[in-house]
Design an enzyme around this catalytic site. Structure first.
Site, mmCIF file in Angstrom:
data_model
loop_
_atom_site.group_PDB
_atom_site.id
_atom_site.type_symbol
_atom_site.label_atom_id
_atom_site.label_comp_id
_atom_site.label_asym_id
_atom_site.label_seq_id
_atom_site.Cartn_x
_atom_site.Cartn_y
_atom_site.Cartn_z
ATOM 1 N N LYS A 156 0.859 -1.183 0.000
ATOM 2 C CA LYS A 156 0.000 0.000 0.000
ATOM 3 C C LYS A 156 0.898 1.236 0.000
ATOM 4 O O LYS A 156 1.214 1.810 1.048
ATOM 5 C CB LYS A 156 -0.925 0.003 1.219
ATOM 6 C CG LYS A 156 -2.110 0.961 1.063
ATOM 7 C CD LYS A 156 -3.028 0.521 -0.069
ATOM 8 C CE LYS A 156 -4.212 1.442 -0.257
ATOM 9 N NZ LYS A 156 -5.026 1.078 -1.413
ATOM 10 N N SER A 214 -8.641 -0.694 -4.892
ATOM 11 C CA SER A 214 -8.851 -0.302 -3.501
ATOM 12 C C SER A 214 -10.357 -0.124 -3.256
ATOM 13 O O SER A 214 -11.107 -1.076 -3.364
ATOM 14 C CB SER A 214 -8.049 0.946 -3.171
ATOM 15 O OG SER A 214 -7.746 0.996 -1.795
#
Length: 570
Positions: free
Chosen positions: A167, A362
């Site tokens: 991430k 996401s």
């Protein structure tokens, strides 16, 4: 003034459909920006420059209709740049390939070609280029900016919390270069996109093969226009008038001024004119942009807006299935949750299929994972199953650089938690990290339930990592490679209907909506002006600053970078 206003309104709302003349040639400019749905930027005042953006799927519908229209003799594909992302470019390419099955001609021309524009042009029967032009051919590259040193000099300390080793959305603020994990995922993703690009070229140009095309890029072997001809990528070097002479002869026009050219934007009106609609409907709901709380705005997906549209489709007895078209890098975790819940409710009553565009990552993947079936393109960027939250401590900037200090009174130690004017305590940092970790676990559970996987299996392909559409299928995150049309056909099969019409939401704003939505028009105009004056790169930076303001202190499910049309072919 009153009469003038009536005249403008009448012209703007006229139901006249453009006439398709005999031997018409459809002109498609691939450099024109296209959204998922068309966007009308302002009042269509006669004589004024139109800033409207065409809808990709309207263009595709027009191409399919042109293949069946006897008066359309062929397509003239123009434009040196490709304004579409990788996945949507593939959708347009498939439509052009379908058109070729009609045996009508397709010619492509540009003064020069950026390499991704060439990917679309390669579909044409003949590709022409200006003798003084060039074909950019140097491969794909990604360049990321890092701000840590600048923040250190300013006296601003980022407070960063994230879940998932891949991430990387926060890396520009805590590192000075890519982490090894981010470098790995970016390299893998770029190689897959490039391989798919080369395969498309090779499949359309018999004299080209992927190995030779790679060598040309490595050696910068496409220096002059003639090099492109030698490589078999351009058929002939001609000027604009010479190409139009060929089209004139093909269509029987007396000269190049007599060719019946018709812009695809005008033919869309013909292709989409009202016909008798079957009672059974499939709702196509477009979710394009950043996911935000509240209502949708310019380039955003409002959690409340999409929830209402999904609920509308759920209670409409004539809607037999729903296709959610997702083109989003994610955004607010809360707004994503609002949309996810309504997806679950729809799915209990009727089939729901997701069609992924350039990205569904996401939060964009969060709202997709519960669908009955998920379609993606090889160039779709998806996954990025991870969460982050970020704030900034500007206390040193204020005190040491500007001489401004702060003092406070409160009823609890954390009453001013999140303020940029003091450092966070260890307890407050733990609070934020726990929130991020909790949201990440919820994300894993929802994907596991939606995809029929174990949480451990999801976690092994999550960790915030971005995947291409092909790899997402291998990993179990998507089901099939396919276009929006394929997703609609799948929804129809699941609903067991053969005759149906499409209901597309949100509906394009009418002229009256434009008149009474001045604020949104101003925001749209500002975004367009910034891009026109400063270019795509600086416009993206401006957008990034706006997003930082929106997402401060709240859990985010967002792609770790901005995806934008390549500049100069890169």
């Amino acid at each position: 003034m009153f009469l003038l206003g009536i005249g403008i309104f009448s012209a703007a709302t006229s139901d006249d459909v453009p006439e398709v003349k005999e031997n018409t040639v459809l002109v498609i400019d691939i450099s024109k920006p296209m959204m998922e749905q068309r966007v009308e930027q302002g009042l269509p005042i006669p004589g004024a420059q139109a800033d409207d953006m065409m809808g990709l799927h309207d263009v595709i519908a027009a191409i399919d209709a042109a293949a069946k229209e006897p008066k359309i003799k062929g397509i003239y594909l123009v434009g040196a740049n490709n304004a579409l992302g990788f996945a949507n470019s593939t959708e347009l390419r498939h439509a052009l390939l379908r058109f070729k099955q009609s045996k009508k001609f397709m010619y492509a021309y540009a003064n020069y070609y950026e390499q991704r524009a060439y990917e679309l042009a390669a579909v044409a029967d003949f590709i022409y280029m200006n003798p003084a032009g060039s074909l950019d051919w140097q491969g794909f590259g990604v360049q990321l900016a890092f701000f840590k040193d600048a923040l250190d000099k300013l006296g601003v300390a980022p407070e960063i919390f994230y879940a998932g080793q891949f991430k990387s959305a926060t890396e520009p603020y805590r590192l000075t270069k890519m982490s090894e994990a981010n470098r790995l995922q970016m390299t893998d993703m770029l190689q897959q996109l490039y391989s798919h690009f080369l395969q498309n070229i090779a499949s359309s140009r018999p004299k080209a093969d992927t190995a030779a095309l790679r060598v040309l890029a490595h050696e910068l072997g496409m220096q002059a226009a003639q090099d492109a001809v030698t490589a078999g990528l351009i058929d002939k070097l001609l000027y604009d008038d010479e190409v139009k002479e060929i089209i004139a002869k093909k269509t029987g026009a007396a000269n190049i001024e007599k060719i019946n050219f018709m812009a695809v934007k005008d033919f869309i009106e013909v292709a989409l004119q009202a016909k008798e609609q079957p009672t059974d409907k499939i709702a196509v709901i477009y979710a394009e942009g950043e996911i935000v709380n509240g209502k949708s705005g310019d380039g955003t997906i409002g959690g409340e807006t999409i929830r209402q549209l999904l609920r509308k489709a759920r209670f409409d007895k004539n809607v037999k299935a729903v296709v959610l078209r997702v083109n989003s890098p994610g955004g607010s975790a809360l707004a994503s949750e609002v949309i996810w819940r309504e997806v679950e409710l729809v799915k209990k009553e009727k089939p729901l299929v997701v069609s992924m565009g350039d990205y569904a990552a996401s939060g964009g993947y969060f709202i997709s994972c519960g669908a009955d079936s998920i379609f993606a393109q090889p160039g779709t960027l998806t996954g990025s199953i991870g969460v982050y939250s970020m704030l900034f401590d500007a206390s040193k900037l204020m005190s040491q650089k500007l001489g401004i200090t702060f003092d406070e009174v409160s009823t609890a130690p954390a009453a001013s938690m999140g303020t940029p004017f003091r450092s966070m305590s260890a307890v407050e940092r733990r609070f934020f990290q726990n929130g991020v970790d909790s949201t990440y676990q919820q994300f894993l559970r929802k994907v596991a339930n939606g995809r029929g996987m174990t949480i451990a299996a999801v976690d092994s392909v999550a960790q915030g990592r971005v995947w291409s559409g092909n790899t997402a299928i291998t990993n179990g995150l998507a089901d099939k490679i396919g276009t929006l049309q394929d997703a609609i056909a799948c929804a129809a099969r699941m609903a067991k209907i053969t005759s149906y019409s499409l209901r597309q939401w949100p509906e394009v704003e009418s002229l009256w909506d434009k008149l009474f939505n001045e604020k949104k028009d101003q925001q749209t105009s500002m975004a367009i002006t910034i891009q026109q004056q400063l270019g795509v790169e600086f416009a993206t930076a401006w957008k990034h600053i706006q997003l930082l303001k929106q997402q401060a202190g709240t859990p985010q499910m967002r792609l770790p970078f901005f995806v934008m049309p390549p500049a100069n072919g890169k």
